[in-house]
Design a protein around this motif. Structure first.
Motif, PDB file in Angstrom:
ATOM      1  N   GLY A  93      -0.413  46.214  53.677  1.00  0.00           N
ATOM      2  CA  GLY A  93       0.645  46.664  52.775  1.00  0.00           C
ATOM      3  C   GLY A  93       0.239  47.761  51.816  1.00  0.00           C
ATOM      4  O   GLY A  93       0.887  47.969  50.797  1.00  0.00           O
ATOM      5  N   VAL A  94      -0.846  48.465  52.130  1.00  0.00           N
ATOM      6  CA  VAL A  94      -1.300  49.574  51.295  1.00  0.00           C
ATOM      7  C   VAL A  94      -1.936  50.623  52.199  1.00  0.00           C
ATOM      8  O   VAL A  94      -2.626  50.290  53.152  1.00  0.00           O
ATOM      9  CB  VAL A  94      -2.282  49.087  50.201  1.00  0.00           C
ATOM     10  CG1 VAL A  94      -3.529  48.492  50.804  1.00  0.00           C
ATOM     11  CG2 VAL A  94      -2.619  50.187  49.215  1.00  0.00           C
ATOM     12  N   CYS A  95      -1.685  51.869  51.922  1.00  0.00           N
ATOM     13  CA  CYS A  95      -2.202  52.961  52.753  1.00  0.00           C
ATOM     14  C   CYS A  95      -3.673  53.241  52.436  1.00  0.00           C
ATOM     15  O   CYS A  95      -4.066  53.303  51.273  1.00  0.00           O
ATOM     16  CB  CYS A  95      -1.374  54.211  52.496  1.00  0.00           C
ATOM     17  SG  CYS A  95      -1.997  55.670  53.349  1.00  0.00           S
ATOM     18  N   GLY A  96      -4.456  53.429  53.472  1.00  0.00           N
ATOM     19  CA  GLY A  96      -5.874  53.711  53.303  1.00  0.00           C
ATOM     20  C   GLY A  96      -6.155  55.019  52.601  1.00  0.00           C
ATOM     21  O   GLY A  96      -7.155  55.141  51.881  1.00  0.00           O
ATOM     22  N   SER A  97      -5.286  56.026  52.780  1.00  0.00           N
ATOM     23  CA  SER A  97      -5.527  57.299  52.096  1.00  0.00           C
ATOM     24  C   SER A  97      -5.367  57.157  50.590  1.00  0.00           C
ATOM     25  O   SER A  97      -6.114  57.762  49.823  1.00  0.00           O
ATOM     26  CB  SER A  97      -4.613  58.397  52.645  1.00  0.00           C
ATOM     27  OG  SER A  97      -3.256  58.164  52.326  1.00  0.00           O
ATOM     28  N   VAL A  98      -4.425  56.342  50.170  1.00  0.00           N
ATOM     29  CA  VAL A  98      -4.218  56.115  48.735  1.00  0.00           C
ATOM     30  C   VAL A  98      -5.395  55.342  48.145  1.00  0.00           C
ATOM     31  O   VAL A  98      -5.911  55.696  47.084  1.00  0.00           O
ATOM     32  CB  VAL A  98      -2.904  55.345  48.474  1.00  0.00           C
ATOM     33  CG1 VAL A  98      -2.747  55.019  47.011  1.00  0.00           C
ATOM     34  CG2 VAL A  98      -1.722  56.123  48.964  1.00  0.00           C
ATOM     35  N   THR A  99      -5.826  54.299  48.845  1.00  0.00           N
ATOM     36  CA  THR A  99      -6.936  53.510  48.323  1.00  0.00           C
ATOM     37  C   THR A  99      -8.229  54.319  48.307  1.00  0.00           C
ATOM     38  O   THR A  99      -9.044  54.162  47.396  1.00  0.00           O
ATOM     39  CB  THR A  99      -7.130  52.204  49.121  1.00  0.00           C
ATOM     40  OG1 THR A  99      -7.329  52.523  50.500  1.00  0.00           O
ATOM     41  CG2 THR A  99      -5.936  51.297  48.972  1.00  0.00           C
TER      42      THR A  99
END
Length: 109
Positions: free
Chosen positions: A10-16
């Protein structure tokens, strides 16, 4: 970051990834109670909100472009670091069967 985080976590790897880079840059950790901790959360949540508003199947290129675009603005506003960002036009849409085409902000016509 592992692939397919968007669907499975539920979270994008690029953002993290960019959020992690900003945390390393300013030394923010889980016990910090400062402006950088707050700002990093604001960055990641704003990008994730925009991604969710696009409402489509995963596209790692689109999400990376969004993350980077927001990161450039964030770095300018928070760290006073200016980075040049050219207008982004995706060249990968022919390779993605789930491409949103005109609904994608980076669709290259």
């Amino acid at each position: 970051m592992p692939g397919a985080m968007c669907g499975y976590w539920g979270v994008c790897g690029s953002v993290t990834s960019i959020g992690a880079a900003f945390s390393i840059f300013n030394g923010t950790g889980p016990l910090n109670n400062d402006e950088y901790y707050k700002r990093n959360m604001e960055y990641t949540s704003a990008v994730l909100k925009e991604m969710s508003n696009i409402d489509g199947a995963r596209c790692c290129k689109r999400n990376a472009y969004l993350s980077i675009s927001h990161a450039v603005e964030f770095a300018k506003n928070i760290y006073r670091i200016e980075m040049k960002l050219n207008k982004i036009h995706c060249e990968f849409f022919p390779l993605n069967k789930q491409c949103l085409k005109e609904r994608c902000p980076f669709y290259n016509v």
